[in-house]
Design a protein around this motif. Structure first.
Motif, PDB file in Angstrom:
ATOM      1  N   GLN A 269      12.398  21.291  -4.495  1.00 55.64           N
ATOM      2  CA  GLN A 269      13.068  21.421  -3.208  1.00 55.64           C
ATOM      3  C   GLN A 269      13.805  22.756  -3.125  1.00 55.64           C
ATOM      4  O   GLN A 269      13.784  23.436  -2.086  1.00 55.64           O
TER       5      GLN A 269
ATOM      6  N   PHE B 121      11.322  25.428  -2.637  1.00 54.58           N
ATOM      7  CA  PHE B 121      10.857  25.355  -1.248  1.00 54.58           C
ATOM      8  C   PHE B 121      11.887  25.979  -0.319  1.00 54.58           C
ATOM      9  O   PHE B 121      11.557  26.754   0.570  1.00 54.58           O
ATOM     10  N   MET B 122      13.184  25.647  -0.560  1.00 54.19           N
ATOM     11  CA  MET B 122      14.253  26.190   0.278  1.00 54.19           C
ATOM     12  C   MET B 122      14.362  27.701   0.082  1.00 54.19           C
ATOM     13  O   MET B 122      14.603  28.434   1.055  1.00 54.19           O
TER      14      MET B 122
ATOM     15  N   GLU C 143      11.918  29.697  -0.675  1.00 52.76           N
ATOM     16  CA  GLU C 143      10.782  30.294   0.047  1.00 52.76           C
ATOM     17  C   GLU C 143      11.072  30.340   1.540  1.00 52.76           C
ATOM     18  O   GLU C 143      10.801  31.342   2.202  1.00 52.76           O
ATOM     19  N   LYS C 144      11.632  29.252   2.054  1.00 58.71           N
ATOM     20  CA  LYS C 144      11.976  29.218   3.483  1.00 58.71           C
ATOM     21  C   LYS C 144      13.024  30.281   3.785  1.00 58.71           C
ATOM     22  O   LYS C 144      12.949  30.984   4.792  1.00 58.71           O
ATOM     23  N   PHE C 145      14.026  30.376   2.896  1.00 60.33           N
ATOM     24  CA  PHE C 145      15.094  31.338   3.090  1.00 60.33           C
ATOM     25  C   PHE C 145      14.531  32.759   3.074  1.00 60.33           C
ATOM     26  O   PHE C 145      14.902  33.600   3.892  1.00 60.33           O
TER      27      PHE C 145
ATOM     28  N   ALA D 181      11.518  33.615   3.768  1.00 65.87           N
ATOM     29  CA  ALA D 181      10.716  33.780   4.996  1.00 65.87           C
ATOM     30  C   ALA D 181      11.638  34.030   6.192  1.00 65.87           C
ATOM     31  O   ALA D 181      11.377  34.902   7.020  1.00 65.87           O
ATOM     32  N   VAL D 182      12.709  33.272   6.255  1.00 69.25           N
ATOM     33  CA  VAL D 182      13.673  33.446   7.350  1.00 69.25           C
ATOM     34  C   VAL D 182      14.324  34.807   7.211  1.00 69.25           C
ATOM     35  O   VAL D 182      14.529  35.526   8.194  1.00 69.25           O
TER      36      VAL D 182
ATOM     37  N   THR E 152      11.931  37.418   8.322  1.00 66.13           N
ATOM     38  CA  THR E 152      11.811  37.344   9.782  1.00 66.13           C
ATOM     39  C   THR E 152      13.053  37.931  10.416  1.00 66.13           C
ATOM     40  O   THR E 152      12.984  38.682  11.404  1.00 66.13           O
TER      41      THR E 152
END
Length: 192
Positions: free
Chosen positions: A170, A173-174, A176-178, A180-181, A184
Motif C-alpha cells: 500500500q 502504491f501510495m 507511486e500515486k504521489f 504521479a501526482v 502532474t
C-alpha cells in the motif's frame, strides 16, 4: 616378686622366614652380639602350618603336629579322626564345631541383613527413578506447551508479516500515486 612368663603361640599358614623354614620355632629377646638371652620370661612360638612334614620327634612327642593338623583340617571327618588321638583335641574340635555352628548362624544373619539392605537400596533407587520419570514427564509437558506456544507465536508472526507486506504494498502504491501526482503537479506549474 617373680614375674610370670608370657608366651605367645602363633599358628601361621605361611613360612615366616623362607631361608630357614621350620615347623615349630621359639624366639626370645637376646643380645645380637653375644647371643645372651635377655629374659626367658618372654617367648614367641611360631607353628608354620605349611611345614608340618618338618616336625621333629620332639614336636611329635608333644603333639604339636596334631594341633597343626587340627588347624589345617578342612572336613569334619578329619576333625573327628584327630579328636580320637587326644582328649584336648577332642575338646578343641567340639569347640570348633560349636563356633562353626554359631558362625553359620552369624552368616545367615548377615545374609539376611544384606538382603534387607539390598531391598532398601532397590526401593530407594526405584523411588529416585519414579521421581526422575515424573520430572521427565513434567519437562516433556512443559516442552510440548512451549512448542505449542512457539507455533502460535510463529502463526501470529506470519500474520503480522502478511499484514506488513500488505502495508508495504500500500505504501509503495501510495508512493507511486504521489510521484504521479507530483509529476502532474510539476507539469501543471510549468504549463502556467
Amino acid at each position: 616378686m617373680e614375674t610370670k612368663s608370657v608366651i605367645q603361640i602363633c599358628f601361621l599358614d605361611f613360612t615366616l622366614f623362607r631361608e630357614n623354614p621350620n615347623f615349630y620355632t621359639t624366639y626370645m629377646f637376646c643380645d645380637i652380639n653375644s647371643h645372651t638371652v635377655y629374659s626367658d620370661k618372654l617367648k614367641l612360638s611360631i607353628v608354620d602350618l605349611t611345614q608340618i612334614e618338618r616336625a621333629t620327634k620332639e614336636d611329635i612327642r608333644y603333639g604339636i603336629d596334631h594341633w597343626a593338623r587340627l588347624f589345617k583340617a578342612t572336613t569334619w571327618e578329619e576333625l573327628k579322626m584327630l579328636a580320637e588321638t587326644s582328649e584336648f583335641l577332642k575338646e578343641a574340635s567340639e569347640a570348633a564345631y560349636k563356633l562353626s555352628a554359631e558362625e553359620k548362624i552369624r552368616l545367615k544373619c548377615e545374609a539376611r541383613e544384606d538382603y534387607y539392605r539390598q531391598q532398601r537400596y532397590i526401593e530407594r533407587r526405584m523411588r529416585q527413578l519414579e521421581e526422575a520419570e515424573k520430572k521427565i514427564s513434567e519437562n516433556e509437558q512443559k516442552l510440548e506447551n512451549l512448542k505449542q506456544s512457539l507455533a502460535a507465536t510463529e502463526q501470529s508472526l506470519a500474520k503480522t508479516e502478511k499484514i506488513l507486506a500488505e502495508k508495504d504494498r500500500q505504501i509503495e502504491f501510495m508512493k507511486e500515486k504521489f510521484r504521479a501526482v507530483n509529476i502532474t503537479s510539476k507539469r501543471i506549474k510549468e504549463f502556467f
